[in-house]
Scaffold this motif. Structure first.
Motif, PDB file in Angstrom:
ATOM      1  N   ILE A  14      -7.289   4.560 -38.609  1.00  0.00           N
ATOM      2  CA  ILE A  14      -6.313   5.132 -39.424  1.00  0.00           C
ATOM      3  C   ILE A  14      -5.009   5.167 -38.901  1.00  0.00           C
ATOM      4  O   ILE A  14      -3.954   5.213 -39.575  1.00  0.00           O
ATOM      5  CB  ILE A  14      -6.772   6.795 -39.863  1.00  0.00           C
ATOM      6  CG1 ILE A  14      -7.753   6.943 -40.749  1.00  0.00           C
ATOM      7  CG2 ILE A  14      -5.698   7.785 -40.210  1.00  0.00           C
ATOM      8  CD1 ILE A  14      -8.552   8.275 -40.965  1.00  0.00           C
ATOM      9  N   PHE A  37      -5.027   6.384 -52.639  1.00  0.00           N
ATOM     10  CA  PHE A  37      -5.981   6.615 -51.433  1.00  0.00           C
ATOM     11  C   PHE A  37      -6.628   7.974 -51.729  1.00  0.00           C
ATOM     12  O   PHE A  37      -8.140   7.944 -51.369  1.00  0.00           O
ATOM     13  CB  PHE A  37      -5.493   6.309 -50.003  1.00  0.00           C
ATOM     14  CG  PHE A  37      -5.469   5.139 -49.485  1.00  0.00           C
ATOM     15  CD1 PHE A  37      -6.729   4.586 -48.789  1.00  0.00           C
ATOM     16  CD2 PHE A  37      -4.473   4.341 -49.422  1.00  0.00           C
ATOM     17  CE1 PHE A  37      -6.662   3.366 -48.432  1.00  0.00           C
ATOM     18  CE2 PHE A  37      -4.395   3.037 -49.014  1.00  0.00           C
ATOM     19  CZ  PHE A  37      -5.452   2.541 -48.498  1.00  0.00           C
ATOM     20  N   LEU A  38      -6.067   8.939 -52.058  1.00  0.00           N
ATOM     21  CA  LEU A  38      -6.653  10.197 -52.402  1.00  0.00           C
ATOM     22  C   LEU A  38      -7.632  10.138 -53.287  1.00  0.00           C
ATOM     23  O   LEU A  38      -8.694  10.688 -53.231  1.00  0.00           O
ATOM     24  CB  LEU A  38      -5.627  11.403 -52.266  1.00  0.00           C
ATOM     25  CG  LEU A  38      -4.797  11.879 -51.460  1.00  0.00           C
ATOM     26  CD1 LEU A  38      -3.660  12.566 -51.680  1.00  0.00           C
ATOM     27  CD2 LEU A  38      -5.673  12.520 -50.445  1.00  0.00           C
ATOM     28  N   GLY A  41     -10.764   8.450 -52.435  1.00  0.00           N
ATOM     29  CA  GLY A  41     -11.495   9.111 -51.350  1.00  0.00           C
ATOM     30  C   GLY A  41     -12.413  10.316 -52.205  1.00  0.00           C
ATOM     31  O   GLY A  41     -13.320  10.652 -51.769  1.00  0.00           O
ATOM     32  N   GLY A  44     -15.734   9.073 -52.954  1.00  0.00           N
ATOM     33  CA  GLY A  44     -16.105   8.359 -51.599  1.00  0.00           C
ATOM     34  C   GLY A  44     -17.596   7.963 -51.656  1.00  0.00           C
ATOM     35  O   GLY A  44     -18.230   7.497 -50.775  1.00  0.00           O
ATOM     36  N   VAL A  49     -15.609   2.188 -51.623  1.00  0.00           N
ATOM     37  CA  VAL A  49     -14.451   3.431 -51.401  1.00  0.00           C
ATOM     38  C   VAL A  49     -15.083   4.447 -50.477  1.00  0.00           C
ATOM     39  O   VAL A  49     -16.379   4.396 -50.182  1.00  0.00           O
ATOM     40  CB  VAL A  49     -13.688   4.034 -52.465  1.00  0.00           C
ATOM     41  CG1 VAL A  49     -12.949   3.310 -53.168  1.00  0.00           C
ATOM     42  CG2 VAL A  49     -14.737   4.703 -53.229  1.00  0.00           C
ATOM     43  N   GLY A  50     -14.506   5.297 -49.519  1.00  0.00           N
ATOM     44  CA  GLY A  50     -15.157   6.279 -48.867  1.00  0.00           C
ATOM     45  C   GLY A  50     -14.323   7.401 -48.654  1.00  0.00           C
ATOM     46  O   GLY A  50     -13.084   7.417 -49.222  1.00  0.00           O
ATOM     47  N   PHE A  51     -14.783   8.375 -48.019  1.00  0.00           N
ATOM     48  CA  PHE A  51     -14.221   9.586 -47.740  1.00  0.00           C
ATOM     49  C   PHE A  51     -12.928   9.624 -46.753  1.00  0.00           C
ATOM     50  O   PHE A  51     -12.187  10.398 -46.675  1.00  0.00           O
ATOM     51  CB  PHE A  51     -15.146  10.833 -47.400  1.00  0.00           C
ATOM     52  CG  PHE A  51     -16.159  11.170 -48.648  1.00  0.00           C
ATOM     53  CD1 PHE A  51     -15.576  11.723 -49.838  1.00  0.00           C
ATOM     54  CD2 PHE A  51     -17.387  10.947 -48.339  1.00  0.00           C
ATOM     55  CE1 PHE A  51     -16.489  12.080 -50.568  1.00  0.00           C
ATOM     56  CE2 PHE A  51     -18.333  11.018 -49.437  1.00  0.00           C
ATOM     57  CZ  PHE A  51     -17.969  11.755 -50.490  1.00  0.00           C
ATOM     58  N   TRP A  52     -13.266   8.309 -45.692  1.00  0.00           N
ATOM     59  CA  TRP A  52     -12.145   8.172 -44.910  1.00  0.00           C
ATOM     60  C   TRP A  52     -10.855   7.762 -45.566  1.00  0.00           C
ATOM     61  O   TRP A  52      -9.726   7.880 -45.043  1.00  0.00           O
ATOM     62  CB  TRP A  52     -12.401   6.894 -44.254  1.00  0.00           C
ATOM     63  CG  TRP A  52     -12.741   5.392 -45.052  1.00  0.00           C
ATOM     64  CD1 TRP A  52     -13.844   5.179 -45.416  1.00  0.00           C
ATOM     65  CD2 TRP A  52     -11.783   4.765 -45.417  1.00  0.00           C
ATOM     66  NE1 TRP A  52     -13.529   4.031 -46.335  1.00  0.00           N
ATOM     67  CE2 TRP A  52     -12.217   3.604 -46.171  1.00  0.00           C
ATOM     68  CE3 TRP A  52     -10.244   4.496 -44.967  1.00  0.00           C
ATOM     69  CZ2 TRP A  52     -11.429   2.763 -46.740  1.00  0.00           C
ATOM     70  CZ3 TRP A  52      -9.460   3.623 -45.715  1.00  0.00           C
ATOM     71  CH2 TRP A  52     -10.279   2.561 -46.561  1.00  0.00           C
ATOM     72  N   MET A  53     -10.834   7.667 -47.175  1.00  0.00           N
ATOM     73  CA  MET A  53      -9.349   7.315 -47.581  1.00  0.00           C
ATOM     74  C   MET A  53      -8.755   8.713 -47.838  1.00  0.00           C
ATOM     75  O   MET A  53      -7.478   8.518 -47.852  1.00  0.00           O
ATOM     76  CB  MET A  53      -9.770   6.836 -48.814  1.00  0.00           C
ATOM     77  CG  MET A  53     -10.417   5.297 -48.809  1.00  0.00           C
ATOM     78  SD  MET A  53     -10.974   4.852 -50.508  1.00  0.00           S
ATOM     79  CE  MET A  53      -9.379   4.276 -50.942  1.00  0.00           C
ATOM     80  N   ILE A  54      -9.222   9.907 -47.634  1.00  0.00           N
ATOM     81  CA  ILE A  54      -8.504  11.088 -47.904  1.00  0.00           C
ATOM     82  C   ILE A  54      -7.607  11.395 -46.924  1.00  0.00           C
ATOM     83  O   ILE A  54      -6.285  11.482 -47.050  1.00  0.00           O
ATOM     84  CB  ILE A  54      -9.552  12.406 -48.171  1.00  0.00           C
ATOM     85  CG1 ILE A  54     -10.246  12.135 -49.531  1.00  0.00           C
ATOM     86  CG2 ILE A  54      -8.702  13.603 -48.243  1.00  0.00           C
ATOM     87  CD1 ILE A  54     -11.509  13.037 -49.782  1.00  0.00           C
ATOM     88  N   GLY A  57      -4.572   8.857 -46.929  1.00  0.00           N
ATOM     89  CA  GLY A  57      -3.920   9.222 -48.109  1.00  0.00           C
ATOM     90  C   GLY A  57      -2.706  10.312 -47.843  1.00  0.00           C
ATOM     91  O   GLY A  57      -1.630  10.260 -48.194  1.00  0.00           O
TER      92      GLY A  57
END
Length: 80
Positions: A14, A37-38, A41, A44, A49-54, A57
């Motif tokens: 990140i 990205f949000l 996420g 996710g 995609v995944g929860f790592w994007m939150i 973002g």
């Protein structure tokens, strides 16, 4: 690999992406990418995609909010 090592790797990744985006993307585009990205996420559970994007973002959006707040304070004359 343990959970602690996974978190360190995630934080490092990140950090890399946020440094890249801060240096190469204009402010409006950073916010747009952060919102995308949000949204990514939020879904996710899908494979790509995944929860790592939150958090990524949020970091991208925060760069623009922080710069805007500094500009507004400077314009108002606050020296905090």
């Amino acid at each position: 690999m343990s959970g602690k090592e996974d978190r360190r790797g995630l934080r490092a990744r990140i950090g890399q992406v946020s440094r890249w985006a801060r240096g190469r993307l204009p402010p409006g585009v950073r916010s747009l990418v952060g919102i995308l990205f949000l949204l990514g996420g939020l879904v996710g559970f899908l494979p790509v995609v995944g929860f790592w994007m939150i958090p990524l973002g949020l970091a991208l959006i925060w760069f623009d909010i922080a710069a805007l707040m500094r500009r507004l304070r400077h314009r108002r004359g606050d020296d905090r």
